[in-house]
Design a protein around this motif. Structure first.
Motif, PDB file in Angstrom:
ATOM      1  N   ASN A  91      -4.572 -17.424  -6.085  1.00 42.58           N
ATOM      2  CA  ASN A  91      -5.576 -17.218  -5.043  1.00 42.58           C
ATOM      3  C   ASN A  91      -6.738 -16.389  -5.597  1.00 42.58           C
ATOM      4  N   THR A  92      -7.886 -17.025  -5.817  1.00 43.10           N
ATOM      5  CA  THR A  92      -9.057 -16.274  -6.290  1.00 43.10           C
ATOM      6  C   THR A  92      -9.970 -15.863  -5.139  1.00 43.10           C
ATOM      7  N   LEU A  93      -9.542 -16.127  -3.906  1.00 41.77           N
ATOM      8  CA  LEU A  93     -10.370 -15.764  -2.755  1.00 41.77           C
ATOM      9  C   LEU A  93     -10.304 -14.258  -2.525  1.00 41.77           C
ATOM     10  N   ASP A  94     -11.242 -13.777  -1.709  1.00 44.29           N
ATOM     11  CA  ASP A  94     -11.184 -12.368  -1.319  1.00 44.29           C
ATOM     12  C   ASP A  94     -10.395 -12.204  -0.029  1.00 44.29           C
ATOM     13  N   THR A  95      -9.687 -13.251   0.320  1.00 51.41           N
ATOM     14  CA  THR A  95      -8.864 -13.203   1.522  1.00 51.41           C
ATOM     15  C   THR A  95      -7.552 -13.925   1.238  1.00 51.41           C
ATOM     16  N   GLU A  96      -6.632 -13.832   2.176  1.00 53.52           N
ATOM     17  CA  GLU A  96      -5.318 -14.432   2.010  1.00 53.52           C
ATOM     18  C   GLU A  96      -5.393 -15.959   1.988  1.00 53.52           C
ATOM     19  N   THR A  97      -4.389 -16.581   1.412  1.00 57.21           N
ATOM     20  CA  THR A  97      -4.307 -18.037   1.533  1.00 57.21           C
ATOM     21  C   THR A  97      -2.846 -18.460   1.559  1.00 57.21           C
ATOM     22  N   SER A  98      -2.625 -19.772   1.613  1.00 59.09           N
ATOM     23  CA  SER A  98      -1.269 -20.321   1.634  1.00 59.09           C
ATOM     24  C   SER A  98      -1.372 -21.821   1.405  1.00 59.09           C
ATOM     25  N   MET A 110       9.789 -21.638   1.487  1.00 59.47           N
ATOM     26  CA  MET A 110       8.807 -22.301   0.630  1.00 59.47           C
ATOM     27  C   MET A 110       7.818 -23.127   1.455  1.00 59.47           C
ATOM     28  N   ASP A 111       7.920 -23.059   2.773  1.00 58.86           N
ATOM     29  CA  ASP A 111       7.155 -23.958   3.638  1.00 58.86           C
ATOM     30  C   ASP A 111       5.688 -23.553   3.772  1.00 58.86           C
ATOM     31  N   GLY A 112       5.373 -22.322   3.388  1.00 55.59           N
ATOM     32  CA  GLY A 112       3.958 -21.950   3.270  1.00 55.59           C
ATOM     33  C   GLY A 112       3.241 -21.597   4.546  1.00 55.59           C
ATOM     34  N   VAL A 113       3.944 -21.094   5.550  1.00 55.58           N
ATOM     35  CA  VAL A 113       3.252 -20.664   6.770  1.00 55.58           C
ATOM     36  C   VAL A 113       3.328 -19.135   6.863  1.00 55.58           C
ATOM     37  N   PRO A 114       2.215 -18.461   6.626  1.00 55.46           N
ATOM     38  CA  PRO A 114       2.239 -16.996   6.686  1.00 55.46           C
ATOM     39  C   PRO A 114       2.686 -16.518   8.070  1.00 55.46           C
ATOM     40  N   GLY A 115       3.571 -15.540   8.058  1.00 52.92           N
ATOM     41  CA  GLY A 115       4.041 -15.013   9.334  1.00 52.92           C
ATOM     42  C   GLY A 115       5.260 -15.719   9.866  1.00 52.92           C
ATOM     43  N   VAL A 116       5.581 -16.886   9.277  1.00 53.76           N
ATOM     44  CA  VAL A 116       6.782 -17.608   9.685  1.00 53.76           C
ATOM     45  C   VAL A 116       7.726 -17.744   8.498  1.00 53.76           C
ATOM     46  N   SER A 117       7.216 -18.382   7.418  1.00 47.94           N
ATOM     47  CA  SER A 117       8.098 -18.652   6.291  1.00 47.94           C
ATOM     48  C   SER A 117       7.931 -17.673   5.139  1.00 47.94           C
ATOM     49  N   PHE A 118       6.782 -17.051   5.044  1.00 48.47           N
ATOM     50  CA  PHE A 118       6.555 -16.092   3.956  1.00 48.47           C
ATOM     51  C   PHE A 118       5.366 -15.209   4.311  1.00 48.47           C
ATOM     52  N   PRO A 119       5.100 -14.175   3.510  1.00 49.93           N
ATOM     53  CA  PRO A 119       4.032 -13.247   3.913  1.00 49.93           C
ATOM     54  C   PRO A 119       2.618 -13.752   3.634  1.00 49.93           C
ATOM     55  N   GLY A 120       2.468 -14.905   3.014  1.00 49.57           N
ATOM     56  CA  GLY A 120       1.136 -15.363   2.625  1.00 49.57           C
ATOM     57  C   GLY A 120       0.831 -14.922   1.209  1.00 49.57           C
ATOM     58  N   ILE A 121      -0.234 -15.494   0.636  1.00 49.02           N
ATOM     59  CA  ILE A 121      -0.621 -15.147  -0.738  1.00 49.02           C
ATOM     60  C   ILE A 121      -1.843 -14.249  -0.639  1.00 49.02           C
ATOM     61  N   PRO A 122      -1.709 -12.977  -1.012  1.00 50.21           N
ATOM     62  CA  PRO A 122      -2.822 -12.056  -0.806  1.00 50.21           C
ATOM     63  C   PRO A 122      -4.013 -12.398  -1.694  1.00 50.21           C
ATOM     64  N   ALA A 123      -5.176 -11.846  -1.354  1.00 44.19           N
ATOM     65  CA  ALA A 123      -6.376 -12.028  -2.166  1.00 44.19           C
ATOM     66  C   ALA A 123      -6.056 -11.645  -3.608  1.00 44.19           C
ATOM     67  N   GLY A 124      -6.404 -12.522  -4.527  1.00 35.90           N
ATOM     68  CA  GLY A 124      -6.164 -12.245  -5.933  1.00 35.90           C
ATOM     69  C   GLY A 124      -4.717 -12.417  -6.367  1.00 35.90           C
ATOM     70  N   GLY A 125      -3.860 -12.804  -5.466  1.00 34.10           N
ATOM     71  CA  GLY A 125      -2.434 -12.901  -5.781  1.00 34.10           C
ATOM     72  C   GLY A 125      -1.996 -14.299  -6.169  1.00 34.10           C
ATOM     73  N   SER A 126      -0.714 -14.419  -6.475  1.00 34.31           N
ATOM     74  CA  SER A 126      -0.145 -15.713  -6.845  1.00 34.31           C
ATOM     75  C   SER A 126       1.162 -15.928  -6.114  1.00 34.31           C
ATOM     76  N   PHE A 127       1.556 -17.166  -6.099  1.00 31.08           N
ATOM     77  CA  PHE A 127       2.843 -17.512  -5.478  1.00 31.08           C
ATOM     78  C   PHE A 127       3.333 -18.790  -6.139  1.00 31.08           C
TER      79      PHE A 127
END
Lengths: 609, 295
Positions: A91-98, A110-127
């Protein structure tokens, strides 16, 4: 042979460019970069997906994009059944993604829904998403964070079967439908919330051509509803896209006469149902939502948001054929060409007249129809619920071009159907206790008939074959044919004026800790009742359900998304066998954002606890 | 580096490699094996069955992900999800009328606008309206600060205070309703109780008539009522003032619509007497040019 197909799929219309290094990979700054239209293919044991922000221009209109690997749509993720997928998301955004793998049976985390299946991919983070690939077919992926999907964060998935593919084709193309708007998705949402009918420039007026009598118009006004409320966001802001290309951008799919061509049609749009047809060429539907169905030949089908259909076509001797995907409200179209040589073009049919809603769409069911039959004193109002070819049914009494849909639903005459007994359009006593009555409900379907056989808004009087759910049957038999042990009724509720959308009258924000529970391996029949005048594509994560469409239980078609027609109902059977929490929502992006979302919680298997 | 990623992706596209990677992974395909199950009292055939209650009466919140990612890691995203699925707070600034009024004597101006901020059910709602003549002082200028609460699909109940900034200082308690009546009439009715104990009321309504998609004719009516004579304000008991108007606007965008129109106002019997005593007009016809806008 397989390799050939692979080549074709990856190549898309932009032939060579797919294999060349894209701009984003040439060491250019990812931020502020121009985002390409069209996509590459990524596959193999480890797949990298980089989420970037950029600018994109479609037919001269520019807008912000959230793109994956530098293109919109993002890359075709090509997987192989029986392998393990490994998808590294940066994630190269300045905000979360999924990224949600739409239609894939993955472990819930692994389903990719922040708040349901995982915490989300933070800004600058990886998953890294790792999951066994348990299925084959056509699917797609998209962001499940905020409204990023509308900005371009989506792409196709094709999974090759472990065994032989029952669908044989010489060419195999992905045709991903979506929209572009220069407005940011948040602006679109705010305009929907603040100005009712903001994007609708096909409203009734003193000078329109709608086949509505003045009395019908008064009735609509009295109900505080719009007969023209077909899609919330329209061609007034959207440019409709095939694989990221606008209708004037010449999207081409090559063919040689006599070849069998498979088109994997994905509705990756945020808000648009499309009517898909190829004038002069019948289509054989071979798969729905990635699951093979018994081949059924048709001339047109309506595809709801998030659905997929694979069709096989056999282009004849013509130089070119137009692939037309008309927005359901006829405010624009996506367009591509099947071309036997570069630049070949076929005539493009003009947009047809916009449809208007009917009594059935108001939840007045067949009663309205019965009324109609007496008014019309012919069989003209016979609804197309069996979904068969409609040319023969007797609507000769009216001028099909001018009257069509509208006249069928709402008769004129002094005691118009809408006036019948002064019936309330919002009789909340008809709702079960599970529905919370409040400002979020502006309508209650009085007779929510099963509309599985409905071809979709505006398609019940066209003079050719149109697909409907009743025509679908699973190719391979279903494994679980148990009778459901209970029936769960869920109401789709809304308020058009306030732009509130919900299940059972309650927005997710009010019930975020009260999910829908299923026992593990429970077999449930779910009945979705649409108490609104809009069609909703309802999607359940992590499962396929089987449409209760009249097919034998073991051949009820498996789907991940079902359209519930306005004022009607739809039923599916579900084996809740995937442990964990799963998103369940309307796939119209702004309906979901407004609250039409829930969590389905499937209990752990007993022996696992 | 980026080049490498692409290279890797291209190379890995070979089916042989993909197959290899997949070897040894065997997962169940499709739903679980069929198992006969006793039917409860249901009629599935025609959809007329009544929903039965859940045999499994679980009511726990959905927390499966906590076991994988940790409760702390999930908390923030869960809150974002809740807000992102119907929990939004929005605001709107609406200028209903901002107009130049041409009439006999000195021309005047008028405004009417509202600002709201909040969620679907509860909003802070601020309204302002006023009018005056150029070169003179404003004849009316008021602001209302209200709590607006949705009580049905189409109506909000609004309560709060109103302050008049022109003439004798007055503050009022306000109770009103605003919303959409059948036939798409926008309606706004309020009762005002002033700090001097005067009871007044105002009822406004308008309706949009689309001539084309962008050209819209809007008839509008307003009635001001009073329960008593208010000599200080020149307000007579009964009908104080009435106004009807017809405005034709063109929506260059939904948010930006200039208009022209005509309005006619007159005073009720008692108020007219006060007006005559002040040598004010009892009735006025205005030709108006103005702007309707929102954002």
């Amino acid at each position: 042979m397989r390799f050939d197909r692979r080549d074709v799929l990856g190549g898309m219309a932009l032939a060579g460019s797919a294999l060349a290094f894209p701009a984003w990979a040439r060491g250019k700054d990812l931020n502020g970069n121009a985002v390409r239209a069209g996509f590459d293919q990524v596959s193999g044991t480890s797949i990298d997906l980089i989420v970037v922000r950029g600018q994109r221009t479609v037919q001269g209109r520019a807008g912000h994009a959230v793109a994956v690997n530098g293109s919109v749509p993002g890359p075709l993720v090509r997987l192989q059944e029986g392998t393990t997928a490994r998808l590294n998301i940066r994630n190269t955004l300045d905000t979360e993604t999924s990224i949600h793998w739409h239609g894939l049976l993955v472990p819930f985390q692994m389903d990719g829904v922040p708040g349901v299946s995982f915490p989300g991919i933070p800004a600058g983070g990886s998953f890294t998403a790792t999951f066994p690939v348990r299925q084959s077919g056509t699917y797609w992926w998209h962001s499940h964070t905020g409204l990023q999907e509308q900005a371009g964060h989506y792409g196709p998935i094709v999974i090759d079967p472990a065994g032989a593919d029952p669908v044989r084709a010489d060419r195999d193309y992905v045709l991903l439908l979506s929209e572009f708007s220069p407005l940011s998705p948040h602006e679109i949402f705010e305009k929907l919330k603040k100005g009712e009918g903001y994007f609708n420039y096909q409203q009734t007026s003193w000078t329109d051509d709608y086949p509505l009598t003045s009395e019908q118009r008064r009735h609509w006004a009295r109900m505080r509803m719009m007969a023209t409320d077909i899609l919330d966001v329209t061609g007034s802001t959207y440019t409709y896209l095939v694989n990221g290309h606008g209708p004037e951008e010449g999207m081409e799919f090559a063919f040689n006469p006599g070849e069998r061509v498979r088109l994997r049609i994905i509705n990756g749009s945020a808000m648009t149902f499309f009517n898909v047809r190829i004038p002069g060429l019948p289509m054989t539907v071979v798969s729905a939502d990635g699951q093979n169905v018994r081949p059924i030949e048709t001339d047109e089908f309506q595809i709801g948001v998030a659905e997929t259909y694979d069709v096989v076509i056999e282009p004849g001797s013509a130089d070119a054929y137009s692939i037309v995907a008309e927005a359901m409200d006829r405010s624009g179209m996506a367009l591509a060409t099947l071309a036997s040589r570069r630049g070949a073009r076929a005539p493009v049919p003009p947009l047809r007249d916009p449809p208007v809603l009917t009594m059935t769409d108001m939840g007045m069911g067949k009663m309205a129809m019965g009324k109609m039959a007496t008014d019309g004193d012919t069989g003209m109002a016979k609804p197309n619920h069996d979904g068969t070819h409609h040319g023969a049914t007797g609507h000769g009494a009216m001028d099909p071009g001018a009257m069509g849909h509208a006249a069928m639903g709402m008769s004129g005459g002094s005691d118009s159907a809408m006036d019948m007994g002064g019936m309330s359009m919002r009789d909340t006593s008809r709702l079960p206790d599970t529905v919370k009555v409040g400002p979020g409900i502006d309508m209650v379907s009085r007779h929510p008939i099963d509309r599985m056989g409905d071809p979709g808004l505006g398609l019940d009087h066209v003079d050719h074959r149109v697909l409907n759910y009743k025509q679908l049957a699973a190719l391979e038999p279903n494994l679980d044919t148990r009778a459901p042990s209970r029936l769960m009724e869920i109401h789709l509720t809304g308020n058009m004026d306030r732009y509130m959308w919900s299940f059972d009258g309650t927005k997710f924000s009010a019930v975020s800790d009260v999910p829908i529970h299923f026992a593990n391996d429970e077999r449930v029949r779910v009945k979705l009742v649409n108490d609104t005048m809009m069609a909703h594509p309802i999607h359940l994560h992590g499962h396929f359900f089987e449409l209760v469409n009249g097919a034998d239980t073991d051949h009820q078609p498996r789907k991940h998304t079902v359209i519930v027609q306005p004022g009607g109902s739809a039923q599916f059977d579900l084996t809740a066998n995937a442990y964990g929490d799963w998103a369940f929502h309307c796939h119209l992006l702004y309906h979901m954002h407004a609250g039409m979302f829930q969590i389905v919680s499937v209990a752990a298997p007993r022996n696992a606890v | 580096m980026k080049m490498l990623i692409v290279l890797a992706a291209v190379v890995a596209a070979s089916p042989a490699l993909a197959q290899q990677a997949g070897s040894g992974v065997a997962m169940p395909k499709g739903p679980a094996k069929p198992e006969p199950m006793s039917m409860q009292h249901m009629d599935m055939g025609d959809g007329s069955a009544q929903p039965t209650t859940t045999p499994d009466t679980a009511t726990d919140p959905a927390r499966a992900a906590d076991a994988v990612w940790g409760a702390d890691a999930m908390r923030a995203s869960r809150e974002e999800l809740r807000e992102g699925m119907g929990g939004q707070t929005l605001g709107k600034v609406m200028i209903d009328r901002l107009e130049y009024q041409a009439h006999d004597g000195r021309d005047g101006y008028a405004w009417e606008g509202q600002v709201w901020y909040g969620g679907d059910i509860d909003k802070l709602w601020i309204k302002s309206e006023g009018e005056g003549t150029f070169g003179g002082k404003a004849e009316q200028a008021e602001v209302q600060v209200l709590w607006s609460h949705a009580v049905g699909p189409w109506f909000d109940v609004q309560t709060g205070i109103r302050h008049d900034f022109v003439g004798p200082d007055r503050t009022h308690a306000v109770v009103g309703v605003q919303g959409l009546l059948p036939y798409e009439f926008e309606a706004n009715a309020a009762i005002f109780l002033s700090d001097k104990g005067d009871l007044t009321a105002r009822v406004e309504g308008d309706v949009d008539q689309r001539i084309t998609q962008r050209l819209i004719l809007q008839p509008r009516a307003e009635l001001n009522l009073s329960a008593q004579d208010i000599r200080e304000l020149g307000v007579g008991a009964g009908l104080d003032k009435a106004e009807i108007g017809l405005r034709l606007r063109y929506e260059f965008a939904r948010e930006f619509a200039p208009y022209i129109g005509i309005s006619h106002g007159w005073r009720g019997a008692e108020s007219a007497d006060y007006a005559r005593a002040r040598r004010d007009d009892v009735a006025t016809t205005n030709f108006v040019v103005g702007l309707r806008a929102w954002f």
